[in-house]
Write an enzyme that holds these catalytic residues in place. Structure first.
Site, PDB file in Angstrom:
ATOM      1  N   GLU A 256       0.618  -1.065  -0.084  1.00 37.61           N
ATOM      2  CA  GLU A 256      -0.022  -0.084  -0.109  1.00 37.61           C
ATOM      3  C   GLU A 256       0.842   1.143  -0.090  1.00 37.61           C
ATOM      4  OE1 GLU A 256      -1.613   2.879   0.813  1.00 37.61           O
ATOM      5  OE2 GLU A 256      -2.168   2.151   2.770  1.00 37.61           O
ATOM      6  N   CYS A 290      -1.778   8.905   2.594  1.00 41.25           N
ATOM      7  CA  CYS A 290      -1.688   8.441   1.502  1.00 41.25           C
ATOM      8  C   CYS A 290      -3.171   8.862   0.521  1.00 41.25           C
ATOM      9  CB  CYS A 290      -1.463   7.098   1.189  1.00 41.25           C
ATOM     10  SG  CYS A 290      -0.442   6.579   2.225  1.00 41.25           S
TER      11      CYS A 290
HETATM   12  C1  SIN Z   1      -3.064   6.108   4.770  1.00 38.62           C
HETATM   13  O1  SIN Z   1      -2.967   7.151   4.637  1.00 38.62           O
HETATM   14  O2  SIN Z   1      -2.047   5.150   4.572  1.00 38.62           O
HETATM   15  C2  SIN Z   1      -4.089   5.131   5.189  1.00 38.62           C
HETATM   16  C3  SIN Z   1      -5.208   5.988   5.531  1.00 38.62           C
HETATM   17  C4  SIN Z   1      -6.637   5.341   5.574  1.00 38.62           C
HETATM   18  O3  SIN Z   1      -6.645   4.067   6.020  1.00 38.62           O
HETATM   19  O4  SIN Z   1      -7.625   5.862   5.380  1.00 38.62           O
END
Ligand code: SIN
Length: 485
Positions: A256, A290
């Site tokens: 991810e 992210c």
């Molecule tokens: C992330 O930014 O890595 C995860 C964000 C989310 O699970 O909403």
């Protein structure tokens, strides 16, 4: 209940969990509070031999843990879920102190983290293979699911609780034993969660946690054939390295990685709703997610209306130490995160962007960056092509739907995208046209335990949570029965 409190050497564990034993080390890493820059505590700098011992312990435990029933695994998970909720306030306080996000956001993250444990505790009880219709006379097929084996989970600093449970609960429900390597910037939330999992009764060796040199640990976990699965959340650059290091033993991977989310506001959108969603998406965790709105495309017809509305909303955001009441934006994780954002803004201004708002945060400290609104951004600027990971709204104007779809898709990243429109036909058309793993349609949040989370292109492979989350930790075996006459 104060066992989780930081800076209480009697009570907080500053150790690694290996085969059910909490172990310290002669060498350690200091963990700092990003809001104050003061030291919070020490964590072990594990050596290669102890990484080896951890893999051995996880494999030994796998031989028995994988044979526990789905109901047993579900009950351990539900006990863990209850304990996490019972200690939500303590966990949130730890999270805020080591990560910086405001306490209310930290509490929300603990609930989000717990929701994955509950989700997978429920999923595993109804998970099933298939019985396939007899395709030729005298033969039938059935599929069975098996845990892949020892799983290594490498997690980031931006969600120190939820990124652990999203992986760990799925792996444990599937029957894998796990080795967690949290970020060395935010290890105490992980240690506290694992302490609670131990109290929930998981067998020794089923859950292990190690801390230390990320490059050494990542390399050892990837190169070791006994580790059958690696799940990583973090940058695309590190994801590529881990992918290469895992190639020799054809390890199962979930990656991810970084995003670069477009956030499009069409002229037929409900502007109030779109702005609220934009603020939520951009400023969650101070922009350090992210899935944060990164490239903001707004129909040029809305320019006069949108800019003052946005400035008004930005003025309402309070920045400060996340432990203080009513703070909306905490510090950035460290000074290099601050300078990265500052460099992107400087580059954009030099190339013609306009700074129409910047908050005044003069006296807060070296890890803070002010909420900033830039307009007249274009693709020649680094800010339009990189993941900002900070509290900067960078706005580009567009005139036509086809133009903005092409701009939005013009990126190597493919994690999340968002758009706002009140036209149902446009909603269907644009949702289909955007090349991303997750699309928010009149919504600035795409994350929920029930929905598959993950990206395409350089944003990674695999999905976490949702109805496919368990499959990331399972392999399918087909049984082919020949019918004796
Ligand atoms: C992330 O930014 O890595 C995860 C964000 C989310 O699970 O909403």
């Amino acid at each position: 209940m104060n066992f989780l409190q930081l800076n209480d050497n009697q009570l907080i564990k500053q150790a690694n969990l290996i085969d059910g034993q909490w172990l310290t080390s002669n060498n350690s890493i200091t963990v700092y509070n990003p809001a104050t820059t003061q030291a919070l505590g020490e964590i072990p700098l594990i050596d290669e031999q102890n990484v080896e011992n951890t893999i051995h312990a996880a494999l030994k435990s796998f031989n028995s843990y994988s044979k526990s029933t789905s109901y047993e695994k579900s009950l351990w998970l539900l006990k863990w879920y209850d304990l996490v909720l019972a200690h939500a306030d303590d966990l949130a306080k730890i999270l805020t102190q080591e990560q910086g996000k405001p306490l209310a956001e930290a509490k929300a993250e603990i609930q989000y983290a717990a929701s994955f444990i509950q989700w997978f505790a429920e999923q595993i009880k109804s998970d099933h293979g298939l019985t396939l219709a007899e395709p030729v006379a005298g033969k039938s097929f059935a599929t069975h699911k098996h845990p892949v084996g020892v799983a290594a989970l490498i997690t980031p600093w931006n969600f120190p609780a939820a990124m652990i449970t999203r992986k760990a609960a799925a792996a444990l429900a599937a029957g894998c034993t796990i080795i967690i390597k949290p970020s060395e910037l935010t290890p105490f939330t992980a240690i506290a969660l694992v302490e609670l999992a131990q109290r929930a009764g998981f067998p020794d060796g089923a859950i292990n946690l190690i801390t230390g040199d990320a490059a050494m640990i990542g390399d050892k976990l990837c190169q070791d054939v006994r580790v059958k699965k690696l799940s990583f959340t973090g940058s695309t650059r590190v994801g590529q390295q881990l992918f290469q290091q895992s190639a020799n033993n054809i390890k199962r991977l979930s990656l991810e990685l970084g995003g670069n989310a477009p956030f499009i506001i069409f002229d037929d959108a409900n502007l109030d709703q779109a702005i609220s969603a934009l603020i939520q998406s951009k400023f969650r965790n101070n922009g350090q997610t992210c899935v944060a709105a990164n490239r903001i495309y707004v129909d040029i017809k809305l320019k006069q209306q949108l800019v003052p509305m946005l400035i008004e909303r930005l003025k309402q955001l309070t920045c400060g130490n996340g432990l203080t009441e009513d703070v909306d934006l905490g510090p950035m994780i460290n000074s290099s995160a601050v300078s990265k954002v500052a460099t992107l803004v400087t580059d954009a201004l030099a190339k013609g962007a306009q700074c129409v708002y910047q908050a005044d945060i003069k006296h807060l400290g070296p890890h803070y960056y002010p909420a900033t609104l830039l307009t007249e951004v274009n693709m020649q600027m680094a800010i339009a092509n990189s993941e900002i990971f900070g509290p900067v709204l960078a706005i580009q104007w567009f005139s036509h739907e086809a133009e903005v779809i092409s701009l939005a898709n013009n990126t190597d990243a493919g994690l999340a995208a968002y758009f706002f429109s009140d036209n149902i036909h446009r909603c269907q058309r644009v949702a289909n046209a955007l090349d991303f793993g997750m699309v928010g349609i009149n919504s600035g949040m795409v994350s929920h335990a029930i929905s598959p989370f993950g990206g395409i292109k350089y944003s990674g492979i695999g999905r976490e949570g949702g109805h496919t989350g368990l499959a990331e930790y399972q392999y399918i075996k087909a049984h082919c029965f020949g019918h004796l006459s």
